[in-house]
Structure formats: structure tokens, C-alpha cells
Design a protein around this motif. Structure first.
Motif, PDB file in Angstrom:
ATOM      1  N   TYR A 143      14.176  -5.952  -3.789  1.00  0.00           N
ATOM      2  CA  TYR A 143      14.641  -6.612  -3.536  1.00  0.00           C
ATOM      3  C   TYR A 143      13.834  -8.056  -4.095  1.00  0.00           C
ATOM      4  N   SER A 147      14.730 -11.191  -6.333  1.00  0.00           N
ATOM      5  CA  SER A 147      14.036 -12.014  -6.083  1.00  0.00           C
ATOM      6  C   SER A 147      14.132 -13.292  -6.774  1.00  0.00           C
ATOM      7  N   GLU A 150      17.284 -15.298  -8.448  1.00  0.00           N
ATOM      8  CA  GLU A 150      17.233 -16.684  -6.768  1.00  0.00           C
ATOM      9  C   GLU A 150      17.044 -17.818  -7.404  1.00  0.00           C
ATOM     10  N   ARG A 159       9.443 -21.662  -7.247  1.00  0.00           N
ATOM     11  CA  ARG A 159       9.701 -20.520  -6.290  1.00  0.00           C
ATOM     12  C   ARG A 159       8.616 -19.983  -5.849  1.00  0.00           C
ATOM     13  N   ARG A 162       8.088 -21.352  -3.417  1.00  0.00           N
ATOM     14  CA  ARG A 162       8.786 -21.531  -2.181  1.00  0.00           C
ATOM     15  C   ARG A 162       9.823 -20.208  -2.388  1.00  0.00           C
ATOM     16  N   GLY A 164      12.226 -17.203  -2.264  1.00  0.00           N
ATOM     17  CA  GLY A 164      13.762 -17.101  -1.819  1.00  0.00           C
ATOM     18  C   GLY A 164      13.535 -15.986  -1.008  1.00  0.00           C
ATOM     19  N   GLU A 165      14.553 -15.669  -0.184  1.00  0.00           N
ATOM     20  CA  GLU A 165      15.107 -14.844   0.666  1.00  0.00           C
ATOM     21  C   GLU A 165      15.457 -13.268   0.346  1.00  0.00           C
ATOM     22  N   MET A 166      14.610 -12.775  -1.022  1.00  0.00           N
ATOM     23  CA  MET A 166      14.693 -11.681  -1.339  1.00  0.00           C
ATOM     24  C   MET A 166      14.026 -11.462  -1.058  1.00  0.00           C
ATOM     25  N   GLU A 167      12.873 -12.003  -1.627  1.00  0.00           N
ATOM     26  CA  GLU A 167      11.265 -12.227  -2.064  1.00  0.00           C
ATOM     27  C   GLU A 167      10.475 -11.833  -0.383  1.00  0.00           C
ATOM     28  N   LEU A 168      11.612 -12.584   0.622  1.00  0.00           N
ATOM     29  CA  LEU A 168      10.877 -12.788   2.235  1.00  0.00           C
ATOM     30  C   LEU A 168      11.513 -11.284   2.380  1.00  0.00           C
ATOM     31  N   LEU A 169      12.701 -10.437   2.137  1.00  0.00           N
ATOM     32  CA  LEU A 169      12.815  -9.063   1.990  1.00  0.00           C
ATOM     33  C   LEU A 169      11.987  -8.434   1.897  1.00  0.00           C
ATOM     34  N   GLU A 172       8.835  -8.962   4.151  1.00  0.00           N
ATOM     35  CA  GLU A 172       9.166  -8.008   5.271  1.00  0.00           C
ATOM     36  C   GLU A 172       8.985  -6.644   5.376  1.00  0.00           C
TER      37      GLU A 172
END
Length: 397
Positions: A143, A147, A150, A159, A162, A164-169, A172
Motif C-alpha cells: 500500500y 501510495s 498517487e 502528498r 494530504r 492519498g487513499e493507498m497511504e491511508l490503507l 490503517e
């Protein structure tokens, strides 16, 4: 005539030799293997069943997993996803356990990860992320690397502010690992031919996790476990420094630091850790125990009796004090006093006569003129006393 069964150790060694033979064949004939996958896997199964008719289903499937990884690792076609699918189909159909796909998917995912195909690696690995911490960090790494794609280079500053979606995954998943705390190095599929790439990924994500979540102690804990398993003193020291700085009131990290200081013959450093523990946990017997243990190595009578007096005041069990008296007298070359201590121990605790007998044998080796024999006996005594005392302290709580 009954067929003779080999011991587990002999089976393991012979399996390893067979695996090495197949590895060599795969490396020399990778293209031939790729064009004849059903024939090759059939040959593997035939050799395995003929050589090891009594092998367990677990060992059987693990052998196939290791061969599958080697086939993929040696192939020039690993970027062809249809080829990868064929390898998986052929490997799975020969396996015995009901969850046959799990091991094969993991080794395929690891190979795709190793080759840089992070997207497809996730397809195979993400559902197994919490089976093992090292596998979980590998998924988080996928992930994390995705990221970076992205945002364009010109958007690097954006970046950072903010994710991106992959870094948030990735974040998480790292927090999920910290919450569920899976073991490390427990999956046999991780014992691949060259695990160094997976080790590097693990450490990268542990330290990235500490950057993202600086107060999450589990990253340090699991890192210390992995450092112990892989015998990595550099990483162990680095994590201990982080732990003692960020979690300086935590007894677990201070205890780890104490033993690290002892192993490196840093008596003043170990004494400093003991003093810190005494201040932070004045009613706990463990810091006193650690202080007593340290005095066995320094053999300073004033310090020993100071800790002993404190131990009596705090209610240290008598049998522990007697054992320490025995060990300290031995290490101080006071053999007569040591003999009296063990006699008192045996009289006071008759149910422990068996242990007293063992201690007498160890003592005879300690006072031996053979320096090597004496040194080994001292180590044995320290280990034995520690096991007994820690168990006694645990039962007292």
C-alpha cells in the motif's frame, strides 16, 4: 516386516536435501519447467511420496509451497499473470490440506512483491495480513509503495499534507496490526529461499509506523521480538533506544534494556536501569530481584547486602533469598557458606530436595579447577536460579 519410520530430525534433514536438489534443477531448467508445469509438479509429488511415505500433511504442503516459490522466483515469465495462475493451479491441485490455496497464494504474493508487482501482490496477500506480523508489514508496504504513485513528483508537498487513499490503507493496516498483535515469523511460507527482502520490508514499515504513530509501543515490542529471533543486535539496540526514550516509564522496555546491558557486560548501565525501576516501581519485587542478580556478576558484598536488606523489607520470599545467598557465596569463593545455604534450603523446603541435589552438582563444577567447566556451570546456575525465582515471583502475584 514393518517399514521403519525415520525420526523428525532425520526427515527434516532429508527433506532439506531433496528441496535443494529441486532448487538446483529449477535454476538450471527454468524454461523447461515453465513449459511442462503439470509434468514437473507430478515429478515433485512422486519424489516426495516415494521418499517420505509417512510425511505429515503439513510438511507435505509446506514442501510444495517452497517449490512453488522457487519456480516463480527463477522464471522469466513471472510478469505474465496467466503463467502465474497456471503455477497456482498446478501447485494447489497436489496439496492435501483443505486450506491448500492459502500457502500457495502467500508464496505467489511474496514473489510478486519481490519482483515489484505490488498491485497483484496485494490481490494474493491482503486477506492474510494478520496471520503474521511480517506478512502484515509486507501488505502495508505494498500500500505504501503504491501510495507514492498517487501523486506526481510536483505534488510531493501536497502528498505530505494530504495522504492519498493507498497511504491511508497502509496506516490503517499498521494500526490494525498494533491492535490485533499477530505473532512474528510463525508462518512457514515466510521461510523462503532468500528472506532478506522481506526482512528489509519489515524493518522499513516498523520505523515508518513509528513515524506515523510515535506513541504506539507495539511496533517496538514486535521489532524486539523479531530482532531476538533473527539475532540482529543492531536493530535490537536501535529499538531499545527508542523504547527507553519514548516509553521510559514502561517496565517491559526497562527490563529489556537491563538484560541488554548485562549481555554487553555494562554493569554500570544495568545498575542505572535497576535504580530507575526502583524509583518507578517501589513496591514491585522484580527491580530488587534484578539488583540481586546484578550483584552476582559484580560480587560486591556491600551492594549485595544492601539489596538483600531491601528485599527482606519488601517481603521477598525466603527461598529466593536463600538461593541468592547460595549463589553469591559460590561466586565469592565462600564454599563453606554456600554449602550451609543449600543445606538450609533443603531443610526449610523439603519438597525441593531434588533441586538442592542438582544445585550441589552444579556447585561442584563451579569450584572445579577446570576453567571451562567452571564457567559453563556458573552460566547454568544463573539460568537455573533465574527460572526458579521468576516463577516464584509470578506465583506470588
Amino acid at each position: 516386516m514393518r517399514e521403519e519410520k525415520l525420526s523428525d530430525a532425520i526427515v527434516y534433514d532429508k527433506l532439506h536435501l531433496l528441496k535443494k536438489d529441486f532448487y538446483g534443477y529449477i535454476e538450471r531448467n527454468s524454461a523447461k519447467v515453465d513449459t511442462n508445469l503439470p509434468v514437473f509438479f507430478g515429478y515433485v509429488i512422486s519424489a516426495l511420496e516415494n521418499s517420505f511415505p509417512h510425511i505429515s500433511d503439513v510438511a507435505y504442503d509446506e514442501f510444495i509451497d517452497s517449490i512453488t516459490f522457487k519456480v516463480l522466483d527463477s522464471s522469466a515469465n513471472v510478469s505474465d499473470f496467466e503463467y502465474v495462475r497456471k503455477v497456482m493451479v498446478n501447485a494447489v491441485r497436489f496439496k492435501k490440506k483443505k486450506d491448500a490455496e492459502t500457502g500457495v497464494k502467500i508464496v505467489i504474493g511474496l514473489k510478486l512483491l519481490k519482483s515489484g508487482d505490488y498491485g497483484h501482490a496485494l490481490d494474493f496477500l491482503k486477506e492474510y495480513a494478520t496471520l503474521d506480523s511480517k506478512l502484515g508489514t509486507a501488505v502495508a508496504y505494498c500500500y505504501h509503495l503504491l501510495s507514492l504513485r498517487e501523486f506526481k513528483d510536483s505534488d510531493d508537498a501536497a502528498r505530505k499534507h494530504r495522504p492519498g487513499e493507498m497511504e491511508l490503507l497502509a496506516r490503517e493496516l499498521m494500526m490494525r496490526l498494533a491492535r490485533e498483535q499477530p505473532p512474528v515469523n510463525q508462518l512457514r511460507q515466510l521461510e523462503i529461499d532468500d528472506p532478506s527482502f522481506l526482512e528489509k520490508i519489515f524493518w522499513q514499515m516498523i520505523f515508518t509506523g513509528l513515524e506515523w504513530f510515535p506513541n504506539e509501543r507495539w511496533f517496538v515490542e514486535i521489532g524486539l521480538k523479531n530482532a531476538a529471533i533473527t539475532k540482529d543486535p543492531v536493530m535490537r539496540k536501535r529499538l531499545l533506544d527508542i523504547g527507553s526514550e519514548r516509553f521510559y516509564t514502561d517496565s517491559q522496555f526497562l527490563r529489556e534494556m537491563y538484560y541488554y546491558k548485562l549481555e554487553n557486560r555494562d554493569a554500570p548501565g544495568a545498575a542505572g536501569v535497576v535504580n530507575q525501576l526502583l524509583k518507578q516501581y517501589p513496591d514491585d519485587l522484580e527491580p530488587i530481584y534484578l539488583g540481586l542478580k546484578l550483584t552476582l556478576l559484580t560480587t560486591k558484598k556491600i551492594t549485595y547486602h544492601s539489596f538483600r536488606k531491601l528485599a527482606i523489607t519488601k517481603g521477598m520470599p525466603v527461598q529466593i533469598l536463600t538461593l541468592f545467598d547460595f549463589a553469591f557465596d559460590l561466586f565469592s569463593s565462600e564454599q563453606n557458606d554456600a554449602a550451609k545455604c543449600i543445606a538450609d534450603f533443603e531443610k526449610e523446603f523439603p519438597s525441593m530436595q531434588y533441586y538442592a541435589t542438582v544445585l550441589r552438582y552444579i556447585a561442584s563444577d563451579i569450584i572445579s579447577a577446570d576453567e571451562t567447566r567452571s564457567k559453563k556451570a556458573k552460566k547454568t546456575l544463573l539460568d537455573s536460579v533465574e527460572q526458579y525465582c521468576l516463577e516464584a515471583l509470578k506465583n506470588r502475584k
